[in-house]
Scaffold this active site. Structure first.
Site, short mmCIF file in Angstrom:
data_model
loop_
_atom_site.label_atom_id
_atom_site.label_comp_id
_atom_site.label_asym_id
_atom_site.label_seq_id
_atom_site.Cartn_x
_atom_site.Cartn_y
_atom_site.Cartn_z
N MET A 180 0.85 -1.20 0.00
CA MET A 180 0.00 0.00 0.00
C MET A 180 0.89 1.25 0.00
O MET A 180 1.13 1.86 1.04
CB MET A 180 -0.92 -0.01 1.23
CG MET A 180 -1.74 -1.28 1.37
SD MET A 180 -2.78 -1.30 2.86
CE MET A 180 -1.54 -1.36 4.15
N ASP A 181 1.32 1.66 -1.17
CA ASP A 181 2.31 2.73 -1.29
C ASP A 181 1.67 4.01 -1.81
O ASP A 181 0.78 3.97 -2.67
CB ASP A 181 3.42 2.28 -2.24
CG ASP A 181 4.61 3.21 -2.22
OD1 ASP A 181 4.83 3.90 -1.20
OD2 ASP A 181 5.35 3.26 -3.22
#
Length: 320
Positions: free
Chosen positions: A94-95
């Protein structure tokens, strides 16, 4: 510290946290391509929907998720995703939370809060689709080197969100597992993790695996240490060491499906950043241009469709 919204707020529709008119476009994507990407995906979905209709009319059967998902109110899934080709285990890096906030001149905290709401949306989608395991890379061992105030905020937000949503996860039959070096977490968070795992261990609709204080290198090293101790104690001989034995000692032994079928990374970065180094041996990779807080139903659908279009050979000869 001021109170923050629950990271897993059930009352936020998909991407409701995203400003609609005054949002700045993501700088990592060329401005002219932003609408084209979404239009092309929509056209692809419509074309596939029409193809599914023709196929159903000709053959009198339907392997899509149309009827199941319609009853759940997710109209975007009337495109005919095949249930038999769904991944059993989806992993997500989850960047892009901080970049999302900075692009909007918002505090970094706001990016994490928006990203947490995107996670709740993804959990709901996985439940409705019947995906069995969802692993999220929430906090890496490298993240401990970030500013202290940011780390404290993340730990506080994480603990608050899990406490508030535990009841919902139990009602929704979601099992929660944690992997990583949790000994480095605050004591209250360690106690909460133990309580959550115990309270949800018999749930079976979806297993949500949260990787916190985790890295792929850490996981392999801790597995090797356990095996080395068994050799030292005479429980094992060196020649007994095998791939399956190493797999048993990895922290993903908490799930029936330790190897992800699909890895999604957001924000346009093309790397796995010390995540599942062992487990990703044959995983299909999907890199999304969307920053994590922008990743919602349509983006997840695009990733699933890309996965279903691929032929997984595991080193063997293609059937085509």
């Amino acid at each position: 510290m001021a109170a923050v919204p629950s990271p897993f707020n059930l009352f936020h529709p998909p991407n409701s946290h995203i400003p609609s008119l005054h949002s700045k476009p993501s700088s990592h994507v060329p401005r002219s391509t932003l609408p084209l990407t979404r239009v092309s995906v929509h056209q692809m979905l419509v074309e596939e929907d029409e193809e599914e209709d023709r196929h159903r009319n000709e053959n009198g059967n339907d392997t899509s998720l149309r009827s199941d998902v319609d009853s759940g109110g997710f109209s975007h899934f009337t495109v005919g995703i095949r249930r038999d080709l769904l991944p059993k285990h989806v992993a997500v890096i989850m960047d892009g939370n901080r970049r999302w906030a900075r692009l909007r001149d918002l505090p970094v905290d706001s990016g994490y809060e928006a990203g947490a709401r995107s996670l709740r949306v993804l959990v709901d989608l996985c439940c409705k689709l019947g995906i069995e395991v969802l692993t999220v890379f929430a906090f890496s061992t490298d993240n401990w080197f970030r500013p202290k105030v940011e780390i404290e905020f993340l730990m506080s937000m994480f603990e608050k969100g899990v406490r508030e949503e535990l009841g919902s996860f139990i009602r929704e039959d979601v099992q929660i597992s944690f992997i990583g070096d949790t000994s480095k977490l605050p004591g209250s968070l360690q106690e909460l993790i133990a309580n959550v795992e115990e309270s949800t261990k018999n749930n079976s609709r979806l297993q949500l695996v949260v990787a916190v204080s985790y890295s792929g290198q850490y996981d392999v090293v801790q597995a090797c240490r356990k095996i080395a101790l068994k050799v030292k104690d005479g429980v094992l001989m060196p020649e007994d060491i095998s791939e399956s034995l190493i797999e048993e000692e990895l922290e993903t032994n908490c799930t029936q499906f330790p190897y992800p079928d699909l890895l999604i990374r957001t924000s346009g970065e093309l790397r796995i950043s010390n995540f599942f180094l062992w487990q990703l041996a044959y995983t299909e990779l999907f890199f999304s241009q969307s920053l994590w807080p922008d990743f919602g139903e349509l983006e997840f659908l695009e990733a699933l469709r890309a996965f279903q279009s691929r032929q997984r050979r595991y080193g063997r000869e293609s059937n085509q």
